[in-house]
Design an enzyme around this catalytic site. Structure first.
Site, PDB file in Angstrom:
ATOM      1  N   ASP A 156     -28.393  29.484  53.607  1.00  0.00           N
ATOM      2  CA  ASP A 156     -27.231  28.670  53.223  1.00  0.00           C
ATOM      3  C   ASP A 156     -27.375  27.231  53.728  1.00  0.00           C
ATOM      4  OD1 ASP A 156     -24.810  28.261  51.977  1.00  0.00           O
ATOM      5  OD2 ASP A 156     -23.622  28.888  53.710  1.00  0.00           O
ATOM      6  N   HIS A 174     -31.733  22.489  46.812  1.00  0.00           N
ATOM      7  CA  HIS A 174     -32.336  23.761  46.395  1.00  0.00           C
ATOM      8  C   HIS A 174     -33.856  23.606  46.301  1.00  0.00           C
ATOM      9  CE1 HIS A 174     -28.375  25.290  45.921  1.00  0.00           C
ATOM     10  NE2 HIS A 174     -28.080  24.641  44.812  1.00  0.00           N
ATOM     11  N   LEU A 204     -46.535  42.363  54.276  1.00  0.00           N
ATOM     12  CA  LEU A 204     -45.090  42.088  54.269  1.00  0.00           C
ATOM     13  C   LEU A 204     -44.449  42.452  52.922  1.00  0.00           C
ATOM     14  CD1 LEU A 204     -42.592  40.497  55.566  1.00  0.00           C
ATOM     15  CD2 LEU A 204     -43.454  38.518  54.286  1.00  0.00           C
TER      16      LEU A 204
END
Ligand code: IPE
Ligand code: IPE
Ligand code: MG
Length: 261
Positions: A32, A49, A143
């Site tokens: 955020d 963004h 991962l």
């Protein structure tokens, strides 16, 4: 751990404070603060963004280099569909493009991409790029990078409840066999361990409909750092902070300590 990876040398003082034998197995993040990062610079929210993609790369790299098994990133919530259409379009385009660009490196680093959320709502262009990456990384065993897209924890639970109800109605499941495991098996995250650590950047201290079931016992870490500024050093600070916590799971501190003896 891959200490030879680029940028690891500068992180040495922090790495020395980290106990590599007690790393979280699963880290979830609420990314955020992109909009505020851009607005503070007089830029359009979309610039935040774009900048945030770098932080995604850094968090993925560090998780992979440390040997963390699961990294789950909240990239777009169901509620985010209510943002201005222009911002939604930018985000959808960016998510697809970034994943397409990163796919060769993900494969090289043995990272497996997994997607959770109401994916049928994703625009076709973004979906095609995301799905191509899922396919390309399907055999990767390092991962697991999970992107939560068009994700809502409540919706995920509602869907699970209705699937279970259908199975009972059809007679393939009996009421008395419904357990926590049954519910967990019907979530998008089935097969994944619960997050040990949930990090939220950007200063807000709320969950915003993220992993409501899975985060029941996650350690929560809130930082004012805006997502585009969340670098490897900031991530390491969160990991060090996590290691200073005592996870009691309802027991007393003494019980927890004696179980470590
Ligand atoms: C997070 O940053 C990205 C998404 C929610 C998609 P925001 O866009 O929410 O940034 P702020 O919170 O407005 O600063
Ligand atoms: C949460 O951020 C969702 C994502 C990071 C994808 P928001 O910015 O949408 O959350 P609220 O609205 O401030 O709770
Ligand atoms: Mg926000």
């Amino acid at each position: 751990m891959n200490l030879q990876a680029p940028g690891m040398k500068e992180l040495k003082p922090q790495l020395d404070r980290l106990d590599l034998s007690r790393l979280p197995r699963h880290v979830a993040m609420i990314m955020d603060g992109n909009g505020r990062w851009a607005q503070a610079r007089g830029l359009d929210r979309s610039a935040g963004h774009y900048e945030g993609v770098k932080s995604v790369r850094l968090a993925t790299e560090l998780s992979s280099d440390l040997g963390i098994d699961f990294l789950t990133l909240y990239a777009f919530s169901t509620e985010n569909w209510n943002r201005p259409q222009q911002e939604v379009d930018v985000l959808m385009h960016l998510i697809g493009m970034a994943i397409q660009q990163e796919t060769p490196d993900l494969v090289k680093n043995n990272v497996h991409l997994r997607l959770i959320g109401d994916l049928e709502r994703m625009p076709e262009e973004a979906w095609n790029r995301l799905h191509a990456c899922e396919v390309a990384t399907a055999e990767c065993t390092g991962l697991t990078l999970t992107l939560a897209l068009s994700y809502s924890g409540r919706r995920e639970l509602t869907r699970a409840a209705s699937e279970i109800a259908r199975a009972v109605a059809e007679g393939s499941l009996s009421l008395s066999d419904i357990s926590e495991e049954t519910l967990a098996r019907h979530l998008h995250t089935q097969g994944m361990p619960d997050p040990d650590l949930l990090i939220r950047t950007g200063g807000e201290e709320r969950i915003s409909n993220y992993l409501l079931w899975q985060a029941a016992y996650s350690e929560l870490y809130f930082t004012p750092t805006l997502w585009p500024d969340f670098d490897k050093s900031a991530y390491l600070e969160a990991l060090i902070n996590y290691q200073g916590r005592e996870r009691r799971f309802g027991k007393t501190g003494d019980q927890v300590k004696s179980s470590h003896l």
